[in-house]
Design an enzyme around this catalytic site. Sequence first.
Site, PDB file in Angstrom:
ATOM      1  N   HIS A   1     -43.023 124.437  43.308  1.00  0.00           N
ATOM      2  CA  HIS A   1     -42.138 124.895  44.196  1.00  0.00           C
ATOM      3  C   HIS A   1     -40.691 124.096  43.925  1.00  0.00           C
ATOM      4  O   HIS A   1     -39.760 124.919  44.597  1.00  0.00           O
ATOM      5  CB  HIS A   1     -43.180 122.786  45.126  1.00  0.00           C
ATOM      6  N   ALA A   2     -40.995 124.219  42.784  1.00  0.00           N
ATOM      7  CA  ALA A   2     -39.111 124.323  42.461  1.00  0.00           C
ATOM      8  C   ALA A   2     -38.945 125.245  42.214  1.00  0.00           C
ATOM      9  O   ALA A   2     -37.283 125.849  41.981  1.00  0.00           O
ATOM     10  CB  ALA A   2     -39.438 123.704  40.859  1.00  0.00           C
TER      11      ALA A   2
END
Lengths: 462, 462
Positions: free
Chosen positions: A145-146
């Site tokens: 998700h980063a």
Amino acid sequence: MRGEALMPMMPVTDSMFLLIETREHPMHVGGLQLFTPPEGAGPDHLRTLREDLLRNTDVRPLFRQRPARPVNTMGYLGWAEDDALDLDYHFRHSALPRPGRIRELLELTSRWHSTLLDRHRPLWEVHLVEGLNDGRFAMYSKVHHALLDGVSALRHLQSILSEDPAELSCPPPWGSRRPQPAGRRVPTSRSALLQGTTRVVRQLAGMAPAAVKIASEALREQRLTLPLQAPRTMLNVPIGGARRFAAQSWPLARVRDIATASGASRNDVILAMCAGALRDYLIEQRSLPDSPLVAMVPVSLRSRTDHGEAHGNQVGALLCDLGTNLSDPAERLAVISRSMSDGKRLFRQLSPLQILLLSAMNVAPLAASPVPGFVNNTPPPFNIVISNVPGPSRRMYWNGAGLDGIYPASVLLDGQALNITLTNNGDNLDFGITGCRRSVPHLQRLLIHLDTALAELESATR
Amino acid sequence: MRGEALMPMMPVTDSMFLLIETREHPMHVGGLQLFTPPEGAGPDHLRTLREDLLRNTDVRPLFRQRPARPVNTMGYLGWAEDDALDLDYHFRHSALPRPGRIRELLELTSRWHSTLLDRHRPLWEVHLVEGLNDGRFAMYSKVHHALLDGVSALRHLQSILSEDPAELSCPPPWGSRRPQPAGRRVPTSRSALLQGTTRVVRQLAGMAPAAVKIASEALREQRLTLPLQAPRTMLNVPIGGARRFAAQSWPLARVRDIATASGASRNDVILAMCAGALRDYLIEQRSLPDSPLVAMVPVSLRSRTDHGEAHGNQVGALLCDLGTNLSDPAERLAVISRSMSDGKRLFRQLSPLQILLLSAMNVAPLAASPVPGFVNNTPPPFNIVISNVPGPSRRMYWNGAGLDGIYPASVLLDGQALNITLTNNGDNLDFGITGCRRSVPHLQRLLIHLDTALAELESATR
């Protein structure tokens, strides 16, 4: 360690996803794609395809970057470029055991979605899967998700697909149709690096010492503005690290017809379909609360014309009364429709930082020993996230293989043990359901309940 | 959380393996077993076998316990019994992609050996693997070091096997031939629990505040007593989380004949085989140091008659000069043989706690920011662990399937990027080689070099 001289700062909003990740809360988004191979493909088609694609080393910059080593106790704040990228590690060939049904595929996907990505490498994995008994093949992809949120991940997938079944030069999952700049995308001048650092330090200044405290204040403030109260349910408990994943497609036309007949929006009908399924599931589990479930419905705030490398996590949130206390499907749809209109009027946009702090707070009980049992004792702000992510409007192909399904697999957090994410794919709606393996038993039953709920809505609005 | 009323204390020696585990240093031991299915087994043999075994819910107590939630910042100190054991999660059915060679099997094993076990469940996984192109099947099993060390894990495996190919009622990997007591094995009385607590607290008292400091002192003290100095090599670097695994069998008779001809012990010959392979590999990598590599050779201190539930990690250590600076295989064997005899005279037993502290120190650079680059700047106490674990002396069967190979997969630590563990299996010696995927390139080449080294020893002693 390599590449450190050129370490661009990571925006706080992205680094938070690395910071709050634990063994129990992997922070990657996943996607399961189903393909019909091109005509005449032999038994070694997938192996050959993989070997051909591995020769393509034109890697999108996003998929070359890995977290640099921690520079302070706030976590990983920098990206480094991986100059020894091992594509063979990231792009894998796998197979299903007999009898090779969708059930075996979902079982394998569940396992993959449960394990953490290696932080010493760029944060993605793609698995090509053979052995489906109907001759199709699958692809499971996983991105931290980063790097990308669910919307961006799906947009990236679309960018490598083609509308033309005859196009056999589609890029690999790490590629891109746009030519990559010869140099690095990262700012390399001293002043640019310093600017980046200053911005990050400023963002950190307000939150570093006690992120948990700030997060819970953000929540309290947020709760005051919430138009709805969510009941406690079996879905709002601390979670473990193992996941279950279920997936199925339904014809978009069936949802469209209900929308036309009822005057509700398509999204309202989809929410009503989920509401009916959740009601049946909770009844079956003898856990239906008296008051209605509240869904958090994310709304993308990203401009649709933004096709740059930027990959922020920009989402607003609507809260929706799912009417799960009502036994009549038509009444449920009416309540949902009204709640969504109200929500749009009241629309309150959470800043990305607020959403992140909210997430940080959700995992706090495991990280911060002073507040054990936090999740158990606090009423949930909402019961479930139901997310509708834009997908391709026409039938797409990838190197001659027809894309039959795209099923999103999402992130779970403490207090949120179930997630429904769906997308449109040509003439279909593709649902991906992600659940905590321990807290949400018999996850597959939700597929049957979704089917029933859709049929009931058809009968009720015919 | 369930089962907390009956939380037995975990010995410090075991809990350390949970405490020092990070994403880069999974602390499980693994094993890959190769089987020839019984005659007449059809394509659904493995699936049927798995379903039959899953009905056996008589689980050895060790495989029912999971870490209780952290009781303080020193980590997990207690075990809880998992009263909702999900065998379907722990015992998995998998398949190889085409063409289903040993290469694909090792690739899959490497991936499995790289991922962490779920701490919310009993710390083990077993995978049944079909799809080998020669019709055989495989089993990969993985157990946390806090439960079983490599020797105990192999002994457990042997306990479920049979010498009789006709026996079709062998226990599943979680079972046992001895009937399990109806109650729990954990001490349930208050006083027993308190005694356990007191012992643990006493063990912790001396080390809690600064484990790293104590560990490095233990190392310094240890180094003073070491008879050998190990050179720095490419194998003694910080490692990542991904692993590669290679495996192969050689006939025990070949090693025995060299031992007879040379007057060395079988274990000396095995060490010479490894030494030759390491020399060739390091030459190929242009990384052979001038001074000889030093191997740490663990020696089990456990009594062979101890068949109880106890599962300590009791090992002594010999340091062995591998003579990798010498080009002549016979000279190398002579040096190794002399070094092992000297070592036995000088034999210094590391206490389990010392070994653990040494391990803790090895991972300290990642955990303790004050000492970055620690591994890089300190000479290694030894270059590689070469471990010979006792296996079955006759051909064994499991529910009619013949056991063709047992290949151990080990734990790696910072500074120790390669491990060779072997075991005897009937007429064979089965080697398992575990390496850090990033630091040890072309790990498979070591198999070729082992083969060459064995042939060279044969020529040299014929």
